[in-house]
Design an enzyme around this catalytic site. Structure first.
Site, PDB file in Angstrom:
ATOM      1  N   ASP A 141      45.005  16.079 -84.228  1.00  0.00           N
ATOM      2  CA  ASP A 141      46.071  15.073 -84.133  1.00  0.00           C
ATOM      3  C   ASP A 141      45.964  14.315 -82.811  1.00  0.00           C
ATOM      4  O   ASP A 141      45.142  14.638 -81.953  1.00  0.00           O
ATOM      5  CB  ASP A 141      47.456  15.733 -84.318  1.00  0.00           C
ATOM      6  N   CYS A 179      24.088   6.645 -87.675  1.00  0.00           N
ATOM      7  CA  CYS A 179      23.754   6.435 -86.243  1.00  0.00           C
ATOM      8  C   CYS A 179      24.643   7.237 -85.299  1.00  0.00           C
ATOM      9  O   CYS A 179      24.424   7.238 -84.092  1.00  0.00           O
ATOM     10  CB  CYS A 179      23.801   4.951 -85.889  1.00  0.00           C
ATOM     11  N   GLN A 189      41.907  22.308 -80.089  1.00  0.00           N
ATOM     12  CA  GLN A 189      41.275  22.443 -81.398  1.00  0.00           C
ATOM     13  C   GLN A 189      41.894  21.446 -82.377  1.00  0.00           C
ATOM     14  O   GLN A 189      41.438  21.321 -83.500  1.00  0.00           O
ATOM     15  CB  GLN A 189      41.501  23.857 -81.942  1.00  0.00           C
ATOM     16  N   HIS A 213      37.394  19.795 -82.437  1.00  0.00           N
ATOM     17  CA  HIS A 213      37.183  19.641 -83.875  1.00  0.00           C
ATOM     18  C   HIS A 213      37.349  18.200 -84.348  1.00  0.00           C
ATOM     19  O   HIS A 213      37.602  17.962 -85.526  1.00  0.00           O
ATOM     20  CB  HIS A 213      38.126  20.583 -84.640  1.00  0.00           C
ATOM     21  N   CYS A 235      29.945   7.314 -88.116  1.00  0.00           N
ATOM     22  CA  CYS A 235      28.847   6.900 -88.992  1.00  0.00           C
ATOM     23  C   CYS A 235      27.870   8.064 -89.115  1.00  0.00           C
ATOM     24  O   CYS A 235      27.383   8.562 -88.092  1.00  0.00           O
ATOM     25  CB  CYS A 235      28.154   5.666 -88.417  1.00  0.00           C
ATOM     26  N   CYS A 290      29.455   0.759 -91.001  1.00  0.00           N
ATOM     27  CA  CYS A 290      29.475   1.077 -89.571  1.00  0.00           C
ATOM     28  C   CYS A 290      29.392  -0.226 -88.772  1.00  0.00           C
ATOM     29  O   CYS A 290      28.485  -1.030 -89.011  1.00  0.00           O
ATOM     30  CB  CYS A 290      28.297   1.982 -89.216  1.00  0.00           C
ATOM     31  N   THR A 312      47.397  29.292 -80.633  1.00  0.00           N
ATOM     32  CA  THR A 312      46.200  29.541 -81.442  1.00  0.00           C
ATOM     33  C   THR A 312      46.111  31.010 -81.821  1.00  0.00           C
ATOM     34  O   THR A 312      46.396  31.890 -81.015  1.00  0.00           O
ATOM     35  CB  THR A 312      44.909  29.067 -80.733  1.00  0.00           C
TER      36      THR A 312
HETATM   37  P1  NAD Z   1      46.385  28.860 -86.552  1.00  0.00           P
HETATM   38  O1  NAD Z   1      47.143  28.147 -87.615  1.00  0.00           O
HETATM   39  O2  NAD Z   1      45.334  29.819 -86.933  1.00  0.00           O
HETATM   40  O3  NAD Z   1      47.425  29.665 -85.645  1.00  0.00           O
HETATM   41  C1  NAD Z   1      48.599  29.087 -85.208  1.00  0.00           C
HETATM   42  C2  NAD Z   1      49.037  29.810 -83.966  1.00  0.00           C
HETATM   43  O4  NAD Z   1      50.090  29.071 -83.381  1.00  0.00           O
HETATM   44  C3  NAD Z   1      49.559  31.227 -84.214  1.00  0.00           C
HETATM   45  O5  NAD Z   1      49.030  32.056 -83.213  1.00  0.00           O
HETATM   46  C4  NAD Z   1      51.081  31.084 -84.039  1.00  0.00           C
HETATM   47  O6  NAD Z   1      51.676  32.225 -83.419  1.00  0.00           O
HETATM   48  C5  NAD Z   1      51.177  29.932 -83.095  1.00  0.00           C
HETATM   49  N1  NAD Z   1      52.378  29.120 -83.256  1.00  0.00           N
HETATM   50  C6  NAD Z   1      52.960  28.658 -84.390  1.00  0.00           C
HETATM   51  N2  NAD Z   1      54.035  27.915 -84.098  1.00  0.00           N
HETATM   52  C7  NAD Z   1      54.109  27.888 -82.749  1.00  0.00           C
HETATM   53  C8  NAD Z   1      54.998  27.288 -81.824  1.00  0.00           C
HETATM   54  N3  NAD Z   1      56.040  26.538 -82.224  1.00  0.00           N
HETATM   55  N4  NAD Z   1      54.777  27.469 -80.508  1.00  0.00           N
HETATM   56  C9  NAD Z   1      53.740  28.230 -80.057  1.00  0.00           C
HETATM   57  N5  NAD Z   1      52.873  28.833 -80.885  1.00  0.00           N
HETATM   58  C10 NAD Z   1      53.060  28.657 -82.205  1.00  0.00           C
HETATM   59  O7  NAD Z   1      45.834  27.727 -85.602  1.00  0.00           O
HETATM   60  P2  NAD Z   1      44.485  27.633 -84.756  1.00  0.00           P
HETATM   61  O8  NAD Z   1      44.239  28.884 -84.021  1.00  0.00           O
HETATM   62  O9  NAD Z   1      44.573  26.344 -84.023  1.00  0.00           O
HETATM   63  O10 NAD Z   1      43.278  27.548 -85.791  1.00  0.00           O
HETATM   64  C11 NAD Z   1      43.306  26.794 -86.911  1.00  0.00           C
HETATM   65  C12 NAD Z   1      42.387  25.558 -86.957  1.00  0.00           C
HETATM   66  O11 NAD Z   1      43.190  24.611 -87.615  1.00  0.00           O
HETATM   67  C13 NAD Z   1      41.986  24.888 -85.689  1.00  0.00           C
HETATM   68  O12 NAD Z   1      40.608  24.898 -85.678  1.00  0.00           O
HETATM   69  C14 NAD Z   1      42.500  23.428 -85.796  1.00  0.00           C
HETATM   70  O13 NAD Z   1      41.399  22.544 -85.720  1.00  0.00           O
HETATM   71  C15 NAD Z   1      43.014  23.299 -87.182  1.00  0.00           C
HETATM   72  N6  NAD Z   1      44.350  22.651 -87.360  1.00  0.00           N
HETATM   73  C16 NAD Z   1      44.736  21.634 -86.555  1.00  0.00           C
HETATM   74  C17 NAD Z   1      45.997  21.077 -86.715  1.00  0.00           C
HETATM   75  C18 NAD Z   1      46.395  19.906 -85.844  1.00  0.00           C
HETATM   76  O14 NAD Z   1      45.554  19.087 -85.508  1.00  0.00           O
HETATM   77  N7  NAD Z   1      47.660  19.811 -85.435  1.00  0.00           N
HETATM   78  C19 NAD Z   1      46.880  21.579 -87.670  1.00  0.00           C
HETATM   79  C20 NAD Z   1      46.427  22.630 -88.488  1.00  0.00           C
HETATM   80  C21 NAD Z   1      45.161  23.174 -88.319  1.00  0.00           C
END
Ligand code: NAD
Length: 250
Positions: free
Chosen positions: A91, A117, A88, A106, A114, A134, A178
């Site tokens: 990064d 297109c 998800q 995501h 773009c 683009c 997650t």
């Molecule tokens: P969330 O923030 O809702 O939940 C984070 C989860 O990670 C929790 O369950 C927590 O217990 C766990 N966690 C925290 N630190 C941890 C660690 N060190 N080791 C293992 N588990 C750990 O995140 P989500 O469920 O991914 O949903 C949020 C949305 O946020 C996603 O759709 C994502 O696209 C987006 N997001 C992405 C990034 C990124 O790209 N790094 C950062 C923030 C949010």
């Protein structure tokens, strides 16, 4: 044939210094998510949202993968064509760790799209200022390649296909970092014959009894245990493990 699907969220990148959504000391104390990460916010103030993602992209430049990203890359290398990595996260830490073919549900911060297109291309850590054209069609509707709230997420189709495949092949699902608020990972675990959940702590949205194994600890410290379970699953046809006997290994 793919035998393992890794599915990760923000938690896997926390130890690399990227804030999760729910981390109390994180980014999301400063911003209201719907003010910056939604289709409505982008319609209201395009520049503000572009700049928000510019900051996230700049922050990414010096971030490095941690043991959990590297573990997924190692398992992929050891078992070619048997490991699918789905995240998800927006990064690029899986790519920096050497993972191949990661599905970013995501989108990706290091790409632009773009709106006219649909062309998607790499921009690295460069800013988008709103005047870019683009390279394919020349339109000036260039934006970040990130799925925001209330937008379509076309890559979900590939996730559902991989879950069907997992079901048909009696495969393994590994869920890391997650909260289960965006994706119903508990439902996904039912597609697998063997499943592992790793989070920092139990989550209200996830019934962990559905998983064969749950590990409540940092992804970096869980990584060697997950690697061991993955290798055992892929290496052996021990019926006990493949049949998803419930166990807790925390
Ligand atoms: P969330 O923030 O809702 O939940 C984070 C989860 O990670 C929790 O369950 C927590 O217990 C766990 N966690 C925290 N630190 C941890 C660690 N060190 N080791 C293992 N588990 C750990 O995140 P989500 O469920 O991914 O949903 C949020 C949305 O946020 C996603 O759709 C994502 O696209 C987006 N997001 C992405 C990034 C990124 O790209 N790094 C950062 C923030 C949010």
């Amino acid at each position: 044939m793919r035998n393992i699907v890794f599915l990760s969220g923000a938690g896997i990148s926390a130890e690399s210094g990227i804030s999760t959504f729910r981390d109390a000391r994180g980014l999301w104390d400063t911003y209201n998510v719907m003010d910056v990460c939604s289709a409505e916010a982008f319609r209201r103030n395009r520049q503000f949202v572009l700049e928000f993602y510019n900051k996230r992209r700049r922050e990414l430049a010096d971030k490095t993968p941690n043991a959990a990203h590297r573990m997924v890359a190692d398992i992929q290398r050891e078992f070619p064509d048997r490991v699918l990595n789905v995240t998800q996260n927006i990064d690029d830490l899986f790519e920096k760790a050497g993972c191949e073919g990661t599905i970013h549900l995501h989108g990706e911060l290091t790409k632009a799209r773009c709106e006219v297109c649909g062309n998607i291309w790499d921009i690295g850590y460069a800013d988008l200022v709103g005047t870019e054209l683009c390279p394919r069609c020349g339109a000036s509707r260039v934006r970040h390649h990130v799925v925001m709230f209330n937008e379509q997420a076309p890559e979900y189709m590939r996730l559902y296909e991989s879950l069907d495949e997992l079901h048909a092949n009696r495969g393994m699902l590994v869920v890391i970092g997650t909260s289960g608020l965006v994706l119903p990972v508990e439902e996904f675990a039912r597609y697998a014959s063997y499943s592992v959940l790793n989070n920092l702590e139990p989550q209200a949205a996830i019934d962990d009894r559905v998983f064969s194994v749950h590990l409540y600890e940092k992804a970096g410290t869980a990584a060697p245990k997950i690697a061991e379970l993955a290798r055992r699953f892929l290496d052996s046809d021990q019926r006990g493990l493949r049949d998803g006997r419930a166990e807790t290994a925390s």
